[in-house]
Scaffold this active site. Sequence first.
Site, PDB file in Angstrom:
ATOM      1  N   THR A  39       0.868  -1.187   0.000  1.00 24.47           N
ATOM      2  CA  THR A  39       0.000   0.000   0.000  1.00 24.47           C
ATOM      3  C   THR A  39       0.901   1.232   0.000  1.00 24.47           C
ATOM      4  O   THR A  39       2.039   1.167   0.458  1.00 24.47           O
ATOM      5  CB  THR A  39      -0.892   0.069   1.259  1.00 24.47           C
ATOM      6  OG1 THR A  39      -0.066  -0.138   2.408  1.00 24.47           O
ATOM      7  CG2 THR A  39      -1.998  -0.968   1.243  1.00 24.47           C
ATOM      8  N   THR A  57      13.284   5.910   1.284  1.00 28.95           N
ATOM      9  CA  THR A  57      12.977   4.608   1.893  1.00 28.95           C
ATOM     10  C   THR A  57      12.663   4.680   3.386  1.00 28.95           C
ATOM     11  O   THR A  57      12.433   3.648   4.015  1.00 28.95           O
ATOM     12  CB  THR A  57      14.139   3.623   1.635  1.00 28.95           C
ATOM     13  OG1 THR A  57      15.374   4.285   1.959  1.00 28.95           O
ATOM     14  CG2 THR A  57      14.177   3.188   0.183  1.00 28.95           C
ATOM     15  N   ILE A  67       6.317   9.587  20.372  1.00 29.28           N
ATOM     16  CA  ILE A  67       5.627   8.336  20.024  1.00 29.28           C
ATOM     17  C   ILE A  67       5.299   7.540  21.289  1.00 29.28           C
ATOM     18  O   ILE A  67       4.186   7.032  21.462  1.00 29.28           O
ATOM     19  CB  ILE A  67       6.461   7.508  19.019  1.00 29.28           C
ATOM     20  CG1 ILE A  67       6.500   8.224  17.664  1.00 29.28           C
ATOM     21  CG2 ILE A  67       5.888   6.094  18.855  1.00 29.28           C
ATOM     22  CD1 ILE A  67       7.339   7.542  16.593  1.00 29.28           C
ATOM     23  N   HIS A 107     -13.520  36.037  18.081  1.00 30.64           N
ATOM     24  CA  HIS A 107     -13.936  35.768  19.459  1.00 30.64           C
ATOM     25  C   HIS A 107     -15.254  35.001  19.465  1.00 30.64           C
ATOM     26  O   HIS A 107     -16.156  35.351  18.699  1.00 30.64           O
ATOM     27  CB  HIS A 107     -14.120  37.088  20.214  1.00 30.64           C
ATOM     28  CG  HIS A 107     -14.687  36.887  21.592  1.00 30.64           C
ATOM     29  ND1 HIS A 107     -13.905  36.435  22.637  1.00 30.64           N
ATOM     30  CD2 HIS A 107     -15.950  37.031  22.081  1.00 30.64           C
ATOM     31  CE1 HIS A 107     -14.669  36.332  23.711  1.00 30.64           C
ATOM     32  NE2 HIS A 107     -15.915  36.694  23.410  1.00 30.64           N
TER      33      HIS A 107
HETATM   34  C1  LIG Z   1       3.701   5.669  15.531  1.00 27.57           C
HETATM   35  C2  LIG Z   1       4.175   6.827  14.703  1.00 27.57           C
HETATM   36  C3  LIG Z   1       3.484   7.999  14.733  1.00 27.57           C
HETATM   37  C4  LIG Z   1       3.895   9.071  13.965  1.00 27.57           C
HETATM   38  N1  LIG Z   1       3.174  10.216  14.026  1.00 27.57           N
HETATM   39  C5  LIG Z   1       3.561  11.277  13.306  1.00 27.57           C
HETATM   40  C6  LIG Z   1       2.801  12.465  13.331  1.00 27.57           C
HETATM   41  O1  LIG Z   1       1.770  12.562  14.005  1.00 27.57           O
HETATM   42  N2  LIG Z   1       3.208  13.501  12.575  1.00 27.57           N
HETATM   43  C7  LIG Z   1       4.348  13.428  11.817  1.00 27.57           C
HETATM   44  O2  LIG Z   1       4.683  14.413  11.165  1.00 27.57           O
HETATM   45  N3  LIG Z   1       5.089  12.312  11.760  1.00 27.57           N
HETATM   46  C8  LIG Z   1       4.719  11.229  12.482  1.00 27.57           C
HETATM   47  N4  LIG Z   1       5.443  10.081  12.406  1.00 27.57           N
HETATM   48  C9  LIG Z   1       6.649  10.062  11.545  1.00 27.57           C
HETATM   49  C10 LIG Z   1       6.276   9.846  10.080  1.00 27.57           C
HETATM   50  O3  LIG Z   1       5.547   8.661   9.964  1.00 27.57           O
HETATM   51  C11 LIG Z   1       7.523   9.792   9.226  1.00 27.57           C
HETATM   52  O4  LIG Z   1       8.301  10.940   9.441  1.00 27.57           O
HETATM   53  C12 LIG Z   1       7.177   9.717   7.749  1.00 27.57           C
HETATM   54  O5  LIG Z   1       6.430   8.559   7.488  1.00 27.57           O
HETATM   55  C13 LIG Z   1       8.448   9.716   6.905  1.00 27.57           C
HETATM   56  O6  LIG Z   1       8.119   9.561   5.566  1.00 27.57           O
HETATM   57  P1  LIG Z   1       9.134   8.878   4.537  1.00 27.57           P
HETATM   58  O7  LIG Z   1       8.439   8.875   3.238  1.00 27.57           O
HETATM   59  O8  LIG Z   1      10.470   9.484   4.648  1.00 27.57           O
HETATM   60  O9  LIG Z   1       9.314   7.380   5.055  1.00 27.57           O
HETATM   61  P2  LIG Z   1       8.235   6.211   5.239  1.00 27.57           P
HETATM   62  O10 LIG Z   1       6.912   6.749   5.540  1.00 27.57           O
HETATM   63  O11 LIG Z   1       8.859   5.274   6.213  1.00 27.57           O
HETATM   64  O12 LIG Z   1       8.153   5.534   3.798  1.00 27.57           O
HETATM   65  C14 LIG Z   1       9.193   4.833   3.236  1.00 27.57           C
HETATM   66  C15 LIG Z   1       8.591   3.768   2.353  1.00 27.57           C
HETATM   67  O13 LIG Z   1       9.626   3.190   1.566  1.00 27.57           O
HETATM   68  C16 LIG Z   1       9.348   1.818   1.391  1.00 27.57           C
HETATM   69  N5  LIG Z   1      10.612   1.156   1.048  1.00 27.57           N
HETATM   70  C17 LIG Z   1      11.731   1.053   1.803  1.00 27.57           C
HETATM   71  N6  LIG Z   1      12.698   0.412   1.113  1.00 27.57           N
HETATM   72  C18 LIG Z   1      12.179   0.102  -0.089  1.00 27.57           C
HETATM   73  C19 LIG Z   1      12.694  -0.544  -1.243  1.00 27.57           C
HETATM   74  N7  LIG Z   1      13.945  -0.983  -1.294  1.00 27.57           N
HETATM   75  N8  LIG Z   1      11.873  -0.707  -2.310  1.00 27.57           N
HETATM   76  C20 LIG Z   1      10.580  -0.259  -2.284  1.00 27.57           C
HETATM   77  N9  LIG Z   1      10.049   0.369  -1.226  1.00 27.57           N
HETATM   78  C21 LIG Z   1      10.844   0.560  -0.145  1.00 27.57           C
HETATM   79  C22 LIG Z   1       8.786   1.397   2.740  1.00 27.57           C
HETATM   80  O14 LIG Z   1       8.003   0.223   2.603  1.00 27.57           O
HETATM   81  C23 LIG Z   1       7.958   2.616   3.131  1.00 27.57           C
HETATM   82  O15 LIG Z   1       6.608   2.457   2.778  1.00 27.57           O
HETATM   83  C24 LIG Z   1       5.048   8.969  13.148  1.00 27.57           C
HETATM   84  C25 LIG Z   1       5.753   7.769  13.094  1.00 27.57           C
HETATM   85  C26 LIG Z   1       5.329   6.705  13.859  1.00 27.57           C
HETATM   86  C27 LIG Z   1       6.097   5.426  13.794  1.00 27.57           C
END
Ligand SMILES: Cc1cc2nc3c(=O)[nH]c(=O)nc-3n(C[C@H](O)[C@H](O)[C@H](O)COP(=O)(O)OP(=O)(O)OC[C@H]3O[C@@H](n4cnc5c(N)ncnc54)[C@H](O)[C@@H]3O)c2cc1C
Length: 506
Positions: free
Chosen positions: A75, A182, A223, A485
């Site tokens: 997803t 990633t 978290i 307000h």
């Molecule tokens: C419990 C929790 C609550 C959070 N709450 C908040 C919040 O309220 N507000 C906020 O701003 N942030 C929050 N965060 C942080 C936020 O989720 C992350 O900062 C954000 O998801 C980062 O986005 P990203 O795209 O860098 O990485 P990710 O969201 O981790 O996405 C990376 C994607 O790359 C895919 N991937 C990795 N390697 C490969 C590969 N080789 N080939 C294909 N696909 C790959 C993974 O499957 C993943 O889906 C929270 C995190 C957690 C764990």
Amino acid sequence: MFRNLIGPRAVIRPTLTLPTVVAPSAIARWSKRGYASEAEEKDLVIIGGGVAGYVAAIKAGQEGLKVACIEKRGTLGGTCLNVGCIPSKALLNNSHLYHQILHDTKNRGIDVGDVKLNLGQMMKAKDTAVSGLTKGIEFLFKKNNVEYIKGTGAFTGEHEIKVNLSEGGEQTVTAKNIIIATGSEATPFPGLEIDEKRIITSTGAIALDKVPESMVVIGGGIIGLEMGSVWSRLGAKVTVVEFLGQIGGPGMDAEISKAAQKTLKKQGIEFKLNTKVLGGDTSGEKIKLDVEAAKGGKQETLDADVVLVAIGRRPYTAGLGLENIGLETDDKGRLVIDSEYRTKIPHIRVIGDCTFGPMLAHKAEEEGVAAIEYIKKGYGHVNYGAIPSVMYTHPEVAWVGQNEQEVKASGVKYKVGTFPFSANSRAKTNLDSEGLVKIIADAETDRILGVHIIGPSAGELIAEGTLAIEYGASSEDIGRTSHAHPTLSEAFKEAAMATYGKAIHF
Ligand SMILES: Cc1cc2nc3c(=O)[nH]c(=O)nc-3n(C[C@H](O)[C@H](O)[C@H](O)COP(=O)(O)OP(=O)(O)OC[C@H]3O[C@@H](n4cnc5c(N)ncnc54)[C@H](O)[C@@H]3O)c2cc1C
């Protein structure tokens, strides 16, 4: 001149199954040139369909780039939509409602009967929110002509990625520009093996099938406190063990952190600050955690049904084949980039959690847009001094800019204005008036340096503080701006008035 726009045209093609008689030199030539139809050529391939990657993909589509996004999870939306921001907020919202119905209705003139928790349904409501939003991204991909490749991508060359397709088989993708997005993963605690049932990360914490009697949370950051709040509201006895002397992480203003700890304690969460976990024993019915004072000394053993490991997150680049293209990570596992998100191989950029900066979804999103602007136009913009942080407990905590301890350490002369929600008419009307707004401004110029809020809807109110910092506003600019307000935002205006002069209602 912007070099990245010059280079071989991107190609996506299925991996060729070659007869064994083909000479290796011919294979190398083929894989360099590609044998795809013109229709499959791409300008950009993004590895990772999390917030950073999917936003970059949509923006690239909007900018007319031929773009593909590789995601292995099944997803889109990454950590944030699937196991992070969204599911945790669904549980925070509904557990808060449950807690409020149990403890905060009588004085509002609402008599409720038998209140029961249906945890299965609460989890279903969370899953519905998640699936609706992740499918929404797929729709946006289609709308913006983004090709979605389901599988795991790994570099086989500087312009070439091999994808292990989720449905089986392989596909080789070549592209002129590549973005690595990633993300990150939970940092494990040495000696405690994660099974996501008894020793859990946040991923287990959003999916427990029953309320544990007791839960120990290792790590009092955002978290840990959010998930600790959820399970405490649903009936678990929650103890938070934190190595530092304050909760909320080092970014939270110390005064606000103290106030947050006080209210969370009132809600039933216990805190052990300046305490380190030495190790645990999971062999018995209860998990036994040995802890001691961070500076050494007093030791004790805590019993728990569930232990939530929430000591932070680390960049995730495993299996990406970085060694095949000579890209390395730093001592924290981050991919090293320049100010335009370029690695030392300039057409390969990195955004989001797997590189520098706060691990936040909206930071990742900003970088997704900026990276495409750099590719397409040669310039982009993210103001790292104006990225808000929010803790969605109740009350919420939110901040942007510098906290008081940081301003003090910088040596800048500053002034502080505060305004309590107990003096705000809307908060009082809502019988939800815990907390305050705190504004820090430069003593000479009055420019706002930091905004810190603990209180109802702090996560929404911080948008005004973020805008103020982005535009270089003074506290007087805010104080002289009309605020409707009765609204909670008046507390923000009054805190600004208190910064350069005096508040009216306090
Ligand atoms: C419990 C929790 C609550 C959070 N709450 C908040 C919040 O309220 N507000 C906020 O701003 N942030 C929050 N965060 C942080 C936020 O989720 C992350 O900062 C954000 O998801 C980062 O986005 P990203 O795209 O860098 O990485 P990710 O969201 O981790 O996405 C990376 C994607 O790359 C895919 N991937 C990795 N390697 C490969 C590969 N080789 N080939 C294909 N696909 C790959 C993974 O499957 C993943 O889906 C929270 C995190 C957690 C764990």
